[in-house]
Design a protein around this motif. Structure first.
Motif, PDB file in Angstrom:
ATOM      1  N   LYS A   1       7.797 -12.550 -11.042  1.00 41.96           N
ATOM      2  CA  LYS A   1       7.525 -13.224 -12.287  1.00 41.96           C
ATOM      3  C   LYS A   1       6.264 -12.422 -13.010  1.00 41.96           C
ATOM      4  O   LYS A   1       6.226 -12.874 -14.221  1.00 41.96           O
ATOM      5  N   SER A   2       5.865 -11.555 -12.603  1.00 41.11           N
ATOM      6  CA  SER A   2       4.700 -10.840 -13.393  1.00 41.11           C
ATOM      7  C   SER A   2       4.499  -9.378 -12.996  1.00 41.11           C
ATOM      8  O   SER A   2       5.149  -9.061 -11.889  1.00 41.11           O
ATOM      9  N   ALA A   3       3.742  -8.422 -13.801  1.00 37.94           N
ATOM     10  CA  ALA A   3       3.653  -7.228 -13.330  1.00 37.94           C
ATOM     11  C   ALA A   3       2.520  -7.081 -12.013  1.00 37.94           C
ATOM     12  O   ALA A   3       2.831  -6.275 -11.260  1.00 37.94           O
ATOM     13  N   ASP A   4       1.830  -8.147 -11.886  1.00 37.29           N
ATOM     14  CA  ASP A   4       0.890  -8.259 -10.739  1.00 37.29           C
ATOM     15  C   ASP A   4       1.839  -8.465  -9.722  1.00 37.29           C
ATOM     16  O   ASP A   4       1.844  -7.791  -8.446  1.00 37.29           O
ATOM     17  N   ASP A   5       2.802  -9.457  -9.631  1.00 36.06           N
ATOM     18  CA  ASP A   5       4.046  -9.558  -8.602  1.00 36.06           C
ATOM     19  C   ASP A   5       4.739  -8.346  -8.224  1.00 36.06           C
ATOM     20  O   ASP A   5       4.995  -7.888  -6.979  1.00 36.06           O
ATOM     21  N   ALA A   6       5.130  -7.528  -9.366  1.00 34.30           N
ATOM     22  CA  ALA A   6       5.835  -6.287  -9.144  1.00 34.30           C
ATOM     23  C   ALA A   6       4.999  -5.191  -8.506  1.00 34.30           C
ATOM     24  O   ALA A   6       5.572  -4.459  -7.347  1.00 34.30           O
ATOM     25  N   TYR A   7       3.763  -5.344  -8.845  1.00 33.69           N
ATOM     26  CA  TYR A   7       3.089  -4.184  -8.278  1.00 33.69           C
ATOM     27  C   TYR A   7       2.854  -4.611  -6.668  1.00 33.69           C
ATOM     28  O   TYR A   7       2.741  -3.566  -5.784  1.00 33.69           O
ATOM     29  N   SER A   8       2.550  -5.957  -6.405  1.00 35.52           N
ATOM     30  CA  SER A   8       2.182  -6.229  -5.063  1.00 35.52           C
ATOM     31  C   SER A   8       3.535  -6.020  -4.428  1.00 35.52           C
ATOM     32  O   SER A   8       3.727  -5.536  -3.126  1.00 35.52           O
ATOM     33  N   PHE A   9       4.761  -6.338  -4.754  1.00 34.28           N
ATOM     34  CA  PHE A   9       5.729  -5.975  -4.043  1.00 34.28           C
ATOM     35  C   PHE A   9       6.160  -4.669  -3.806  1.00 34.28           C
ATOM     36  O   PHE A   9       6.498  -4.233  -2.512  1.00 34.28           O
ATOM     37  N   MET A  10       5.920  -3.579  -4.804  1.00 34.87           N
ATOM     38  CA  MET A  10       6.252  -2.372  -4.672  1.00 34.87           C
ATOM     39  C   MET A  10       4.849  -1.795  -3.515  1.00 34.87           C
ATOM     40  O   MET A  10       5.525  -0.863  -2.572  1.00 34.87           O
ATOM     41  N   MET A  11       3.851  -2.312  -3.272  1.00 34.16           N
ATOM     42  CA  MET A  11       2.760  -1.812  -2.274  1.00 34.16           C
ATOM     43  C   MET A  11       3.255  -2.332  -1.086  1.00 34.16           C
ATOM     44  O   MET A  11       2.850  -1.715  -0.074  1.00 34.16           O
ATOM     45  N   HIS A  12       4.016  -3.015  -0.778  1.00 35.91           N
ATOM     46  CA  HIS A  12       4.615  -3.451   0.656  1.00 35.91           C
ATOM     47  C   HIS A  12       5.874  -2.980   0.728  1.00 35.91           C
ATOM     48  O   HIS A  12       6.581  -3.333   1.832  1.00 35.91           O
ATOM     49  N   MET A  13       6.349  -2.102   0.066  1.00 39.29           N
ATOM     50  CA  MET A  13       7.756  -1.464   0.299  1.00 39.29           C
ATOM     51  C   MET A  13       7.563  -0.347   1.299  1.00 39.29           C
ATOM     52  O   MET A  13       6.611   0.241   1.380  1.00 39.29           O
ATOM     53  N   ARG A  14       8.666  -0.027   1.981  1.00 38.23           N
ATOM     54  CA  ARG A  14       8.691   1.195   2.850  1.00 38.23           C
ATOM     55  C   ARG A  14       8.511   2.300   1.802  1.00 38.23           C
ATOM     56  O   ARG A  14       8.803   2.298   0.788  1.00 38.23           O
ATOM     57  N   LEU A  15       7.910   3.199   2.737  1.00 37.76           N
ATOM     58  CA  LEU A  15       7.643   4.645   1.920  1.00 37.76           C
ATOM     59  C   LEU A  15       8.650   5.419   1.297  1.00 37.76           C
ATOM     60  O   LEU A  15       8.720   6.033   0.538  1.00 37.76           O
ATOM     61  N   SER A  16       9.877   5.298   2.243  1.00 37.76           N
ATOM     62  CA  SER A  16      11.074   5.921   1.943  1.00 37.76           C
ATOM     63  C   SER A  16      11.783   5.203   0.768  1.00 37.76           C
ATOM     64  O   SER A  16      12.327   6.253  -0.137  1.00 37.76           O
TER      65      SER A  16
END
Length: 76
Positions: A18-33
């Motif tokens: 819903k926001s840039a903050d959500d997107a950032y949080s999503f990406m920080m929990h993403m697999r490194l690959s």
């Protein structure tokens, strides 16, 4: 606020960004690959500058959508 909700397929492990903050949080929990792929690196950089201006937030939204679409996670 130009960052409108982005709906993702369940395979992405998120339902909606819903926001840039959500997107950032999503990406920080993403697999490194995933995060090491060029489209996610571009999205991470764009999102880190999203708060600078409305144009930057729009660019971050577009870049995030493009990265999610490249993975096939964007729900149309």
């Amino acid at each position: 606020m130009p960052f409108t909700a982005v709906k993702l397929k369940p395979v992405s492990s998120a339902k909606q960004i819903k926001s840039a903050d959500d997107a950032y949080s999503f990406m920080m929990h993403m697999r490194l690959s995933y995060l090491n792929k060029p489209h996610w690196q571009a999205a991470k950089q764009a999102i880190s500058f999203a708060a600078a201006s409305e144009d930057c937030e729009t660019r971050a939204w577009r870049t995030f959508r493009a990265a999610a679409n490249a993975e096939g996670w964007l729900l149309n």
